[in-house]
Motif scaffolding. Sequence first.
Motif, PDB file in Angstrom:
ATOM      1  N   GLN A 131       0.829  -1.203   0.000  1.00 13.40           N
ATOM      2  CA  GLN A 131       0.000   0.000   0.000  1.00 13.40           C
ATOM      3  C   GLN A 131       0.861   1.248   0.000  1.00 13.40           C
ATOM      4  OE1 GLN A 131      -3.568   0.400   0.232  1.00 13.40           O
ATOM      5  NE2 GLN A 131      -3.350  -1.617  -0.671  1.00 13.40           N
ATOM      6  N   GLN A 140       3.416   5.676  -2.919  1.00 11.08           N
ATOM      7  CA  GLN A 140       4.657   6.377  -3.281  1.00 11.08           C
ATOM      8  C   GLN A 140       4.796   6.457  -4.792  1.00 11.08           C
ATOM      9  OE1 GLN A 140       7.676   4.214  -1.210  1.00 11.08           O
ATOM     10  NE2 GLN A 140       7.697   5.636   0.499  1.00 11.08           N
ATOM     11  N   ALA A 141       4.422   5.359  -5.460  1.00  9.41           N
ATOM     12  CA  ALA A 141       4.522   5.348  -6.918  1.00  9.41           C
ATOM     13  C   ALA A 141       3.600   6.399  -7.530  1.00  9.41           C
ATOM     14  CB  ALA A 141       4.193   3.968  -7.462  1.00  9.41           C
ATOM     15  N   LEU A 142       2.545   6.777  -6.809  1.00  7.93           N
ATOM     16  CA  LEU A 142       1.649   7.821  -7.313  1.00  7.93           C
ATOM     17  C   LEU A 142       2.182   9.216  -6.994  1.00  7.93           C
ATOM     18  CD1 LEU A 142      -1.861   6.338  -6.500  1.00  7.93           C
ATOM     19  CD2 LEU A 142      -0.923   6.783  -8.751  1.00  7.93           C
ATOM     20  N   GLY A 143       3.333   9.270  -6.348  1.00  8.29           N
ATOM     21  CA  GLY A 143       3.980  10.552  -6.117  1.00  8.29           C
ATOM     22  C   GLY A 143       3.772  11.140  -4.734  1.00  8.29           C
ATOM     23  N   MET A 144       3.183  10.373  -3.820  1.00  9.76           N
ATOM     24  CA  MET A 144       2.883  10.945  -2.503  1.00  9.76           C
ATOM     25  C   MET A 144       4.088  10.961  -1.576  1.00  9.76           C
ATOM     26  SD  MET A 144      -0.829   9.707  -1.459  1.00  9.76           S
ATOM     27  CE  MET A 144      -1.176   8.519  -2.694  1.00  9.76           C
ATOM     28  N   GLN A 170      -6.329   2.951   6.987  1.00 19.64           N
ATOM     29  CA  GLN A 170      -6.462   1.494   7.002  1.00 19.64           C
ATOM     30  C   GLN A 170      -6.080   0.914   8.349  1.00 19.64           C
ATOM     31  OE1 GLN A 170      -5.039  -0.677   3.447  1.00 19.64           O
ATOM     32  NE2 GLN A 170      -4.652   1.349   2.625  1.00 19.64           N
ATOM     33  N   ARG A 227      11.048  -2.656  -9.984  1.00 20.26           N
ATOM     34  CA  ARG A 227      11.088  -1.978  -8.680  1.00 20.26           C
ATOM     35  C   ARG A 227      12.312  -1.062  -8.561  1.00 20.26           C
ATOM     36  NH1 ARG A 227       8.071  -3.708  -4.536  1.00 20.26           N
ATOM     37  NH2 ARG A 227       9.773  -3.407  -3.074  1.00 20.26           N
ATOM     38  N   LEU A 250      11.560   1.783  -5.722  1.00 22.73           N
ATOM     39  CA  LEU A 250      10.980   1.158  -4.531  1.00 22.73           C
ATOM     40  C   LEU A 250      11.987   0.251  -3.846  1.00 22.73           C
ATOM     41  CD1 LEU A 250       7.517   0.267  -6.053  1.00 22.73           C
ATOM     42  CD2 LEU A 250       8.003   2.031  -4.361  1.00 22.73           C
ATOM     43  N   ALA A 288      10.945   7.131  -4.882  1.00 25.60           N
ATOM     44  CA  ALA A 288       9.898   6.758  -5.843  1.00 25.60           C
ATOM     45  C   ALA A 288       8.909   7.892  -6.091  1.00 25.60           C
ATOM     46  CB  ALA A 288       9.155   5.528  -5.332  1.00 25.60           C
ATOM     47  N   ASN A 289       8.536   8.617  -5.037  1.00 22.02           N
ATOM     48  CA  ASN A 289       7.483   9.618  -5.201  1.00 22.02           C
ATOM     49  C   ASN A 289       7.931  10.846  -5.987  1.00 22.02           C
ATOM     50  OD1 ASN A 289       9.076  10.735  -3.254  1.00 22.02           O
ATOM     51  ND2 ASN A 289       7.549  10.694  -1.629  1.00 22.02           N
ATOM     52  N   ILE A 336       6.486   8.369 -12.032  1.00 22.90           N
ATOM     53  CA  ILE A 336       6.220   7.110 -12.700  1.00 22.90           C
ATOM     54  C   ILE A 336       4.759   6.725 -12.497  1.00 22.90           C
ATOM     55  CG2 ILE A 336       8.511   6.109 -12.574  1.00 22.90           C
ATOM     56  CD1 ILE A 336       7.329   4.749  -9.923  1.00 22.90           C
ATOM     57  N   MET A 391       2.722   3.022 -12.025  1.00 24.18           N
ATOM     58  CA  MET A 391       3.081   1.613 -11.910  1.00 24.18           C
ATOM     59  C   MET A 391       1.850   0.760 -11.664  1.00 24.18           C
ATOM     60  SD  MET A 391       6.203  -0.041  -9.839  1.00 24.18           S
ATOM     61  CE  MET A 391       6.507  -1.801  -9.835  1.00 24.18           C
ATOM     62  N   PHE A 407       1.117  -2.870 -10.174  1.00 22.71           N
ATOM     63  CA  PHE A 407       1.813  -3.914  -9.440  1.00 22.71           C
ATOM     64  C   PHE A 407       1.236  -5.284  -9.766  1.00 22.71           C
ATOM     65  CE2 PHE A 407       2.468  -0.057  -7.187  1.00 22.71           C
ATOM     66  CZ  PHE A 407       3.737  -0.152  -6.645  1.00 22.71           C
ATOM     67  N   SER A 422      -2.499  -3.981  -5.549  1.00 22.95           N
ATOM     68  CA  SER A 422      -2.351  -2.974  -4.493  1.00 22.95           C
ATOM     69  C   SER A 422      -3.298  -1.792  -4.617  1.00 22.95           C
ATOM     70  CB  SER A 422      -0.906  -2.450  -4.452  1.00 22.95           C
ATOM     71  OG  SER A 422      -0.027  -3.495  -4.183  1.00 22.95           O
ATOM     72  N   LEU A 423      -4.575  -2.062  -4.793  1.00 18.88           N
ATOM     73  CA  LEU A 423      -5.561  -0.972  -4.745  1.00 18.88           C
ATOM     74  C   LEU A 423      -5.693  -0.526  -3.297  1.00 18.88           C
ATOM     75  CD1 LEU A 423      -8.483  -2.049  -7.064  1.00 18.88           C
ATOM     76  CD2 LEU A 423      -6.470  -0.682  -7.582  1.00 18.88           C
ATOM     77  N   PHE A 424      -6.164   0.714  -3.100  1.00 21.48           N
ATOM     78  CA  PHE A 424      -6.400   1.178  -1.737  1.00 21.48           C
ATOM     79  C   PHE A 424      -7.777   0.680  -1.300  1.00 21.48           C
ATOM     80  CE2 PHE A 424      -3.836   4.745  -3.662  1.00 21.48           C
ATOM     81  CZ  PHE A 424      -2.626   4.219  -3.216  1.00 21.48           C
ATOM     82  N   GLY A 484      -4.510   9.693  -7.363  1.00 26.58           N
ATOM     83  CA  GLY A 484      -3.176  10.085  -7.806  1.00 26.58           C
ATOM     84  C   GLY A 484      -3.155  11.482  -8.407  1.00 26.58           C
ATOM     85  N   ARG A 516      -5.621   3.604 -12.717  1.00 33.62           N
ATOM     86  CA  ARG A 516      -4.980   4.485 -11.745  1.00 33.62           C
ATOM     87  C   ARG A 516      -3.596   4.910 -12.223  1.00 33.62           C
ATOM     88  NH1 ARG A 516      -3.880   2.115  -5.801  1.00 33.62           N
ATOM     89  NH2 ARG A 516      -2.346   0.924  -6.964  1.00 33.62           N
ATOM     90  N   ILE A 532      -2.541   9.397 -14.145  1.00 25.47           N
ATOM     91  CA  ILE A 532      -1.638  10.488 -13.765  1.00 25.47           C
ATOM     92  C   ILE A 532      -0.704  10.876 -14.911  1.00 25.47           C
ATOM     93  CG2 ILE A 532      -1.713   9.999 -11.286  1.00 25.47           C
ATOM     94  CD1 ILE A 532       0.949   8.558 -11.589  1.00 25.47           C
TER      95      ILE A 532
END
Lengths: 300, 370
Positions: A158, A163-167, A180, B63, B68, B88-89, B93, B95, B97, B101-103, B115, B162, B166
């Motif tokens: 998660q 992080q990959a989304l830039g957060m 969560q 990765r 990551l 990574a942030n 990018i 990505m 997975f 890895s959905l929220f 995003g 997702r 972005i």
Amino acid sequence: MAAVLVLAIIAGIAYTMATAPNLRWEAVGHFLFQRLILQGIVITLELTALAMLIGIVLGAIVAVMRLSPNPVVSSVSWCYIWFFRGTPVLVQIFFWYNLATVLPYVGLGIPFTPIHWQAPTNSLIAPFMAATLGLGLNEAAYMAEIVRAGIISVEHGQTEAAQALGMTRLLVMRRIVLPQAMRVIIPPTGNETISMLKTSSLAFVASVPELFTRSQQIASANYDVIELAIVASIWYLAMTSILTVGQYYLERYFGRGSLRELPPTPLQRFRRMLLTFHAPPPMPPDVAPPGPAVPGSEHR
Amino acid sequence: MVSSSSGASSRPSARAGVEVRLEDLKRRYAGVTALDGLSLTLAPGELVALLGPSGCGKTTALRLVAGLEETDGGRVVFGGEDVTNVPANKREIGMVFQAYSLFPHMTAMQNVAFGMQLHRVGVAERRKRASDMLELVGLSPHAHKYAHQLSGGQQQRVALARALAIKPKVLLLDEPLSALDAKVRARLRDEIRRVQLEVGTTTLFVTHDQEEALAIADRVGVMQSGRLEQLGPPMTVYSRPATPFVASFVGLTNRLNGVVRDGAVEVRGTRLPLVQTDATNGPAVALVRPEAVTLAGEGDSTPGPLNGTVIATAFLGATSRVTVDLGDVTVLAQLATSDAAAHPAGTRVRLALRPDPVLIERDEAAPDHG
Ligand SMILES: Nc1ncnc2c1ncn2[C@@H]1O[C@H](COP(=O)(O)OP(=O)(O)OP(=O)(O)O)[C@@H](O)[C@H]1O
Ligand SMILES: [Mg+2]
């Protein structure tokens, strides 16, 4: 059969209490809604709310520090938990309450500048403040462990996806991990709140006029010690009952997304049961009752 | 920007991509070498598919490019800028997975819109783009469901939406279509390619499925044990495999015993030119594609090195794959369906080997046919 036996024993105890020759039930009724008692309740609630607020906020900070990769930060956090969890709350409240005897003044200042501020400890740490600090700082140590357990229960993927989304790290924590983690954090926090409501009676040693202190003050004047203990107990029970219901709905709210479908609330179950009673008798037991109260009404 | 690799020139023009360079990437886990010096350059806007057996280091490579995971050596360079130590942030990018890895505490729509929130996109625009993306992956009716209320394939499609939403500089896809049925898979594969070409995103696409890799990639990289065995356009990788591993991993091959003599390999009476022109004389196993096995005529009962009996036929459409028993080995031949139909199972045929350059293998442990 065991149930009958248990019920019989309970009935026996209740009967003994109700008919105890020196127990004045009318006094219980009389003091239950007394102004002093009601004022005590307000203070108990304030104390609980403030102490939990300190506990949760500080606890969350200590938990995040504990998980920091920086060894200094995580050690500080470890020491905090070690110290506050390792000493009795009663002693901690007592400590804050009597701080003025060893440290008459507390001050804040910036070194090498004339900017300096000072105040007498007594005026800063009033009894209420001492109790709030004692309870809150102690609670933070427990909450830190609860929050930490919640955070590490969230799968690392998660964090990576976020992080990959830039957060940023902080945003990942706030928007992805903590919401969560709540599912794991809320139940024990509910317990802690209920426990705090009762532990707040320790503010007695700092002469804070909360529910228990008040009931004992009245009792010392009229000697109805047991009666006033019963009065206090009734109120504590009533308040914890309300908190229990609140906790249930809070858990439900944070549980969304973890189950394919939320279980019905007791109210929904009750309405369903009523519908079942009104339904015609010959009904297969495993068929869901008809009517508007069945699922669907769960998703607002 | 200079691309050091061949084949990139055939790529359609791109708008916004950056060059992505992986330089001698190394990654070790306790006892396991997951990446053993992987070098790969993606031209701006190029789509490279990484293909390889399970555990060969494909996910690890992604990765490392995503940031990551820390490298044990080597560099990652985006558009000339060394990003090896950029978190990574900050890498811009997108990505998908392998585990989606959905929220889980957000609906499909919220997942896709989330995003963009960080990319300073207005609320209205965000909503619109999120629903467009869900539309693209065919999930509009499920926009308000939570992740756990979606099927595996639906979750995977939300994850794809997702990542695309972005509009990343670099898109990293780890088997993004693995949970889908053949039809949706083919459609989304083409959609990914369409969006990717439109936006010009440099894309690294990991897959198990060679057909998928060959279908949409500008170039295909075949990996084994943490290294790149071959990198080239799909056609080249398929028809001119650089190593025996690539030959047997991509597509089907016949493994036929032969003898190397004077720069050619003699297989069942036919001399075939060699890919490895420096091969020394001696016995070897030649890797022959089914397409290189042709029908020479009706067979008779006389024994010949390439006379045999048809034992099975698989119709593939215009061509058919025919299994022929040559007595000591069986070979696969890809024939025109009309020819195959004329020779049902049980009939005798005479085959021939087309003199395409072949790879040879000299592994004592290898079985002599497959
Ligand atoms: N965190 C880890 N700790 C130890 N070993 C790991 C770890 N992650 C990966 N590996 C090992 O590294 C190797 C490469 O793993 P990787 O996930 O990159 O494979 P892959 O090519 O993506 O495989 P697949 O196609 O099955 O997804 C494997 O042998 C794996 O067991
Ligand atoms: Mg993988």
